[in-house]
Design an enzyme around this catalytic site. Structure first.
Site, PDB file in Angstrom:
ATOM      1  N   ASP A 173       0.849  -1.193   0.000  1.00 37.11           N
ATOM      2  CA  ASP A 173       0.000   0.000   0.000  1.00 37.11           C
ATOM      3  C   ASP A 173       0.886   1.246   0.000  1.00 37.11           C
ATOM      4  O   ASP A 173       2.096   1.153   0.152  1.00 37.11           O
ATOM      5  CB  ASP A 173      -0.975  -0.020   1.211  1.00 37.11           C
ATOM      6  CG  ASP A 173      -0.267   0.087   2.563  1.00 37.11           C
ATOM      7  OD1 ASP A 173      -0.552  -0.736   3.457  1.00 37.11           O
ATOM      8  OD2 ASP A 173       0.575   0.995   2.729  1.00 37.11           O
ATOM      9  N   HIS A 216       8.384  -5.418  -1.268  1.00 32.82           N
ATOM     10  CA  HIS A 216       7.504  -6.278  -2.076  1.00 32.82           C
ATOM     11  C   HIS A 216       6.782  -5.506  -3.168  1.00 32.82           C
ATOM     12  O   HIS A 216       5.758  -5.952  -3.670  1.00 32.82           O
ATOM     13  CB  HIS A 216       6.497  -6.993  -1.155  1.00 32.82           C
ATOM     14  CG  HIS A 216       7.164  -7.910  -0.183  1.00 32.82           C
ATOM     15  ND1 HIS A 216       6.557  -8.379   0.950  1.00 32.82           N
ATOM     16  CD2 HIS A 216       8.421  -8.409  -0.164  1.00 32.82           C
ATOM     17  CE1 HIS A 216       7.410  -9.150   1.610  1.00 32.82           C
ATOM     18  NE2 HIS A 216       8.548  -9.181   0.969  1.00 32.82           N
TER      19      HIS A 216
HETATM   20  N1  APR Z   1      -1.338  -3.196  15.049  1.00 36.80           N
HETATM   21  C1  APR Z   1      -0.124  -3.816  15.005  1.00 36.80           C
HETATM   22  N2  APR Z   1       0.060  -5.083  14.563  1.00 36.80           N
HETATM   23  C2  APR Z   1      -1.050  -5.747  14.151  1.00 36.80           C
HETATM   24  C3  APR Z   1      -2.344  -5.179  14.171  1.00 36.80           C
HETATM   25  C4  APR Z   1      -2.462  -3.849  14.643  1.00 36.80           C
HETATM   26  N3  APR Z   1      -3.657  -3.224  14.705  1.00 36.80           N
HETATM   27  N4  APR Z   1      -3.224  -6.122  13.697  1.00 36.80           N
HETATM   28  C5  APR Z   1      -2.489  -7.214  13.392  1.00 36.80           C
HETATM   29  N5  APR Z   1      -1.196  -7.006  13.684  1.00 36.80           N
HETATM   30  C6  APR Z   1      -0.055  -7.909  13.504  1.00 36.80           C
HETATM   31  C7  APR Z   1      -0.384  -9.379  13.667  1.00 36.80           C
HETATM   32  O1  APR Z   1      -0.315  -9.754  15.044  1.00 36.80           O
HETATM   33  C8  APR Z   1       0.722 -10.027  12.842  1.00 36.80           C
HETATM   34  O2  APR Z   1       1.883 -10.245  13.623  1.00 36.80           O
HETATM   35  O3  APR Z   1       0.393  -7.773  12.180  1.00 36.80           O
HETATM   36  C9  APR Z   1       1.027  -8.984  11.762  1.00 36.80           C
HETATM   37  C10 APR Z   1       0.470  -9.353  10.401  1.00 36.80           C
HETATM   38  O4  APR Z   1       1.195 -10.460   9.928  1.00 36.80           O
HETATM   39  P1  APR Z   1       0.935 -10.960   8.422  1.00 36.80           P
HETATM   40  O5  APR Z   1      -0.534 -10.984   8.160  1.00 36.80           O
HETATM   41  O6  APR Z   1       1.746 -12.197   8.247  1.00 36.80           O
HETATM   42  O7  APR Z   1       1.521  -9.795   7.518  1.00 36.80           O
HETATM   43  P2  APR Z   1       3.055  -9.549   7.148  1.00 36.80           P
HETATM   44  O8  APR Z   1       3.942  -9.960   8.271  1.00 36.80           O
HETATM   45  O9  APR Z   1       3.154  -8.143   6.672  1.00 36.80           O
HETATM   46  O10 APR Z   1       3.273 -10.548   5.900  1.00 36.80           O
HETATM   47  C11 APR Z   1       4.540 -10.475   5.272  1.00 36.80           C
HETATM   48  O11 APR Z   1       3.756 -12.045   3.610  1.00 36.80           O
HETATM   49  O12 APR Z   1       2.011 -12.714   2.334  1.00 36.80           O
HETATM   50  C12 APR Z   1       3.212 -12.041   2.294  1.00 36.80           C
HETATM   51  O13 APR Z   1       3.848 -10.384   0.780  1.00 36.80           O
HETATM   52  C13 APR Z   1       3.012 -10.618   1.862  1.00 36.80           C
HETATM   53  O14 APR Z   1       4.174  -8.671   2.664  1.00 36.80           O
HETATM   54  C14 APR Z   1       3.458  -9.820   3.072  1.00 36.80           C
HETATM   55  C15 APR Z   1       4.366 -10.775   3.813  1.00 36.80           C
END
Ligand code: APR
Length: 230
Positions: A89, A104
Protein backbone atom coordinates in the site's frame (compact mmCIF):
# COMPACT_ATOMS: atom_id res chain seq x y z
CA UNK A 1 21.75 12.78 13.27
CA UNK A 2 20.83 9.30 14.58
CA UNK A 3 19.40 6.80 12.08
CA UNK A 4 16.15 4.95 12.75
CA UNK A 5 15.23 1.98 10.55
CA UNK A 6 11.65 0.73 10.77
CA UNK A 7 10.41 -2.58 9.32
CA UNK A 8 6.64 -2.50 8.80
CA UNK A 9 4.16 -5.20 7.83
CA UNK A 10 0.45 -5.50 7.15
CA UNK A 11 -0.41 -4.91 10.83
CA UNK A 12 0.42 -1.20 10.61
CA UNK A 13 -2.30 -0.80 7.96
CA UNK A 14 -4.88 -3.04 9.70
CA UNK A 15 -6.50 -0.06 11.47
CA UNK A 16 -6.73 1.70 8.12
CA UNK A 17 -9.12 -1.07 7.12
CA UNK A 18 -6.67 -3.14 5.05
CA UNK A 19 -6.67 -6.88 5.73
CA UNK A 20 -3.51 -8.50 6.99
CA UNK A 21 -2.44 -11.81 5.48
CA UNK A 22 -2.23 -14.33 8.32
CA UNK A 23 -4.56 -13.01 10.97
CA UNK A 24 -7.92 -14.77 11.24
CA UNK A 25 -10.05 -13.65 8.29
CA UNK A 26 -6.80 -12.57 6.62
CA UNK A 27 -6.37 -12.05 2.91
CA UNK A 28 -4.79 -15.44 2.33
CA UNK A 29 -7.80 -17.16 3.86
CA UNK A 30 -9.91 -16.11 0.91
CA UNK A 31 -7.43 -16.82 -1.87
CA UNK A 32 -4.93 -19.47 -2.87
CA UNK A 33 -1.52 -17.78 -2.76
CA UNK A 34 -0.37 -20.00 -5.65
CA UNK A 35 -3.19 -18.72 -7.84
CA UNK A 36 -2.79 -14.97 -7.22
CA UNK A 37 0.75 -14.30 -5.91
CA UNK A 38 3.15 -16.46 -7.94
CA UNK A 39 4.56 -16.28 -11.49
CA UNK A 40 2.90 -19.66 -12.22
CA UNK A 41 -0.47 -18.29 -11.14
CA UNK A 42 0.05 -15.34 -13.50
CA UNK A 43 0.95 -17.67 -16.40
CA UNK A 44 -2.07 -19.90 -15.69
CA UNK A 45 -4.69 -17.17 -15.26
CA UNK A 46 -3.53 -13.54 -15.58
CA UNK A 47 -7.12 -12.23 -15.43
CA UNK A 48 -7.66 -13.81 -11.97
CA UNK A 49 -4.41 -12.19 -10.76
CA UNK A 50 -5.40 -8.82 -12.26
CA UNK A 51 -8.83 -9.07 -10.61
CA UNK A 52 -7.25 -9.89 -7.19
CA UNK A 53 -4.91 -6.88 -7.33
CA UNK A 54 -7.56 -4.54 -8.81
CA UNK A 55 -9.76 -5.31 -5.78
CA UNK A 56 -6.84 -4.83 -3.39
CA UNK A 57 -5.83 -1.57 -5.16
CA UNK A 58 -9.38 -0.20 -4.71
CA UNK A 59 -9.19 -1.00 -0.98
CA UNK A 60 -5.75 0.66 -0.73
CA UNK A 61 -6.81 3.81 -2.60
CA UNK A 62 -9.95 4.08 -0.44
CA UNK A 63 -7.87 3.74 2.78
CA UNK A 64 -6.35 6.52 4.86
CA UNK A 65 -3.10 6.46 6.84
CA UNK A 66 -3.72 5.96 10.57
CA UNK A 67 -2.05 7.45 13.66
CA UNK A 68 0.83 4.98 13.37
CA UNK A 69 1.73 6.02 9.80
CA UNK A 70 1.43 9.66 10.79
CA UNK A 71 3.61 9.23 13.88
CA UNK A 72 6.38 7.60 11.82
CA UNK A 73 6.26 10.54 9.36
CA UNK A 74 7.00 12.89 12.32
CA UNK A 75 10.31 11.09 12.94
CA UNK A 76 11.77 12.59 9.73
CA UNK A 77 12.18 15.92 11.54
CA UNK A 78 14.32 14.45 14.35
CA UNK A 79 16.12 11.42 12.90
CA UNK A 80 17.45 10.08 9.63
CA UNK A 81 14.45 7.79 9.13
CA UNK A 82 14.19 4.85 6.73
CA UNK A 83 11.00 2.83 6.49
CA UNK A 84 11.49 -0.65 5.03
CA UNK A 85 7.99 -1.89 4.33
CA UNK A 86 6.67 -5.27 3.22
CA UNK A 87 3.38 -3.54 2.41
CA UNK A 88 2.31 -2.79 -1.14
CA UNK A 89 0.00 0.00 0.00
CA UNK A 90 1.00 3.68 -0.23
CA UNK A 91 -0.08 4.74 3.27
CA UNK A 92 3.46 5.64 4.43
CA UNK A 93 3.70 7.95 1.39
CA UNK A 94 0.26 9.42 2.08
CA UNK A 95 1.26 10.07 5.72
CA UNK A 96 4.29 12.07 4.49
CA UNK A 97 7.23 9.73 5.16
CA UNK A 98 10.03 10.51 2.74
CA UNK A 99 12.48 7.60 2.73
CA UNK A 100 10.56 4.38 2.03
CA UNK A 101 11.92 1.08 0.69
CA UNK A 102 9.15 -1.15 -0.73
CA UNK A 103 10.55 -4.68 -0.42
CA UNK A 104 7.50 -6.28 -2.08
CA UNK A 105 6.72 -3.51 -4.59
CA UNK A 106 3.78 -1.12 -4.57
CA UNK A 107 0.27 -1.74 -5.84
CA UNK A 108 -0.15 1.73 -7.36
CA UNK A 109 2.35 0.85 -10.10
CA UNK A 110 2.39 -1.70 -12.93
CA UNK A 111 5.30 -3.32 -14.75
CA UNK A 112 5.92 -5.06 -18.04
CA UNK A 113 5.42 -8.82 -17.55
CA UNK A 114 8.57 -9.33 -19.68
CA UNK A 115 10.84 -6.58 -18.32
CA UNK A 116 10.52 -5.75 -14.57
CA UNK A 117 12.53 -2.57 -15.14
CA UNK A 118 9.67 -1.08 -17.20
CA UNK A 119 7.50 0.37 -14.39
CA UNK A 120 4.46 2.62 -14.83
CA UNK A 121 2.09 4.58 -12.57
CA UNK A 122 -1.46 3.28 -12.62
CA UNK A 123 -4.09 5.95 -13.07
CA UNK A 124 -7.15 4.95 -11.01
CA UNK A 125 -8.02 1.53 -9.67
CA UNK A 126 -7.42 -0.85 -12.47
CA UNK A 127 -5.03 -2.53 -14.81
CA UNK A 128 -7.41 -3.53 -17.60
CA UNK A 129 -7.53 -7.21 -18.56
CA UNK A 130 -4.93 -7.76 -21.28
CA UNK A 131 -3.64 -4.16 -21.03
CA UNK A 132 -0.23 -3.84 -22.68
CA UNK A 133 2.74 -1.53 -22.07
CA UNK A 134 4.32 0.64 -24.76
CA UNK A 135 6.66 -2.23 -25.70
CA UNK A 136 3.68 -4.51 -26.34
CA UNK A 137 4.03 -6.87 -23.38
CA UNK A 138 1.19 -7.46 -20.94
CA UNK A 139 1.13 -5.24 -17.84
CA UNK A 140 1.17 -6.90 -14.40
CA UNK A 141 1.13 -5.42 -10.88
CA UNK A 142 4.50 -4.02 -9.75
CA UNK A 143 4.67 -6.39 -6.77
CA UNK A 144 7.11 -9.15 -5.79
CA UNK A 145 5.44 -12.58 -5.94
CA UNK A 146 6.47 -15.65 -3.98
CA UNK A 147 9.49 -17.24 -5.63
CA UNK A 148 10.62 -13.98 -7.26
CA UNK A 149 13.76 -12.06 -6.33
CA UNK A 150 13.46 -9.13 -3.87
CA UNK A 151 15.46 -6.43 -5.72
CA UNK A 152 15.54 -3.99 -2.79
CA UNK A 153 16.76 -6.44 -0.13
CA UNK A 154 20.43 -5.45 -0.35
CA UNK A 155 19.53 -1.76 0.07
CA UNK A 156 17.38 -2.71 3.08
CA UNK A 157 20.15 -4.82 4.62
CA UNK A 158 22.62 -1.94 4.31
CA UNK A 159 20.21 0.47 6.03
CA UNK A 160 19.79 -2.04 8.89
CA UNK A 161 23.55 -2.31 9.44
CA UNK A 162 23.66 1.50 9.81
CA UNK A 163 20.75 1.77 12.26
CA UNK A 164 21.12 3.41 15.68
CA UNK A 165 17.54 2.40 16.56
CA UNK A 166 15.52 -0.44 14.98
CA UNK A 167 11.72 -0.78 15.04
CA UNK A 168 9.46 -3.60 13.88
CA UNK A 169 5.76 -2.85 13.51
CA UNK A 170 2.88 -5.18 12.59
CA UNK A 171 4.58 -8.16 10.96
CA UNK A 172 4.45 -11.86 11.75
CA UNK A 173 8.06 -12.17 10.53
CA UNK A 174 6.86 -15.19 8.55
CA UNK A 175 8.33 -14.28 5.16
CA UNK A 176 12.03 -14.10 4.22
CA UNK A 177 14.21 -12.30 3.34
CA UNK A 178 12.28 -9.46 5.10
CA UNK A 179 12.03 -11.40 8.36
CA UNK A 180 15.82 -11.81 8.45
CA UNK A 181 16.54 -8.06 8.36
CA UNK A 182 16.59 -7.78 12.16
CA UNK A 183 19.76 -9.88 12.11
CA UNK A 184 21.49 -7.08 10.18
CA UNK A 185 20.81 -4.49 12.88
CA UNK A 186 23.79 -4.00 15.23
CA UNK A 187 23.45 -6.22 18.35
CA UNK A 188 23.85 -3.40 20.87
CA UNK A 189 21.31 -0.89 19.56
CA UNK A 190 17.83 -0.48 21.09
CA UNK A 191 15.11 -2.38 19.21
CA UNK A 192 11.34 -2.07 19.56
CA UNK A 193 8.56 -4.39 18.39
CA UNK A 194 4.97 -3.09 18.26
CA UNK A 195 2.34 -5.80 17.73
CA UNK A 196 -0.65 -6.91 19.87
CA UNK A 197 0.23 -10.55 19.16
CA UNK A 198 3.96 -10.04 18.81
CA UNK A 199 5.86 -12.96 17.22
CA UNK A 200 8.67 -14.34 19.38
CA UNK A 201 12.13 -13.07 18.45
CA UNK A 202 13.91 -14.54 21.48
CA UNK A 203 17.35 -14.53 19.80
CA UNK A 204 17.41 -10.72 19.57
CA UNK A 205 19.16 -8.60 22.24
CA UNK A 206 18.00 -5.17 23.49
CA UNK A 207 14.44 -5.78 22.27
CA UNK A 208 11.48 -4.08 23.93
CA UNK A 209 8.09 -5.53 22.89
CA UNK A 210 5.04 -3.24 22.98
CA UNK A 211 1.97 -5.49 22.91
CA UNK A 212 -0.32 -2.82 21.58
CA UNK A 213 -2.14 -1.97 18.36
CA UNK A 214 0.01 0.18 16.08
CA UNK A 215 -2.27 3.24 16.34
CA UNK A 216 -1.73 3.26 20.13
CA UNK A 217 1.79 1.88 20.54
CA UNK A 218 3.57 3.69 17.70
CA UNK A 219 2.61 7.29 18.59
CA UNK A 220 3.57 6.62 22.24
CA UNK A 221 6.94 5.15 21.19
CA UNK A 222 7.62 7.95 18.69
CA UNK A 223 6.82 10.65 21.28
CA UNK A 224 9.14 8.92 23.76
CA UNK A 225 12.01 8.78 21.23
CA UNK A 226 11.52 12.44 20.31
CA UNK A 227 11.36 13.36 24.03
CA UNK A 228 14.65 11.53 24.68
CA UNK A 229 16.19 13.37 21.78
CA UNK A 230 15.05 16.77 23.05
N1 APR B 1 -1.34 -3.20 15.05
C1 APR B 1 -0.12 -3.82 15.00
N2 APR B 1 0.06 -5.08 14.56
C2 APR B 1 -1.05 -5.75 14.15
C3 APR B 1 -2.34 -5.18 14.17
C4 APR B 1 -2.46 -3.85 14.64
N3 APR B 1 -3.66 -3.22 14.70
N4 APR B 1 -3.22 -6.12 13.70
C5 APR B 1 -2.49 -7.21 13.39
N5 APR B 1 -1.20 -7.01 13.68
C6 APR B 1 -0.06 -7.91 13.50
C7 APR B 1 -0.38 -9.38 13.67
O1 APR B 1 -0.31 -9.75 15.04
C8 APR B 1 0.72 -10.03 12.84
O2 APR B 1 1.88 -10.24 13.62
O3 APR B 1 0.39 -7.77 12.18
C9 APR B 1 1.03 -8.98 11.76
C10 APR B 1 0.47 -9.35 10.40
O4 APR B 1 1.19 -10.46 9.93
P1 APR B 1 0.94 -10.96 8.42
O5 APR B 1 -0.53 -10.98 8.16
O6 APR B 1 1.75 -12.20 8.25
O7 APR B 1 1.52 -9.80 7.52
P2 APR B 1 3.05 -9.55 7.15
O8 APR B 1 3.94 -9.96 8.27
O9 APR B 1 3.15 -8.14 6.67
O10 APR B 1 3.27 -10.55 5.90
C11 APR B 1 4.54 -10.48 5.27
O11 APR B 1 3.76 -12.04 3.61
O12 APR B 1 2.01 -12.71 2.33
C12 APR B 1 3.21 -12.04 2.29
O13 APR B 1 3.85 -10.38 0.78
C13 APR B 1 3.01 -10.62 1.86
O14 APR B 1 4.17 -8.67 2.66
C14 APR B 1 3.46 -9.82 3.07
C15 APR B 1 4.37 -10.77 3.81
Amino acid sequence: MKKIVILTGAGISAESGLKTFRDSDGLWEGYDINEVATPDGWRRNPDLVQQFYNLRRKAVLDAQPNAAHRALAKLDQYFETVIVTQNIDNLHEQAGSKNIVHLHGIITKSQSSLDPNLVYDIKGYEIKMGEKCEKGSQLRPHVVWFGEPVPMIEVAMLHCTEADIFMIIGTSLAVYPAAGLIDFAPMDIPKFLVDPNAPSVSSVRNLITVREKASIGVPLLVDELIQQKA
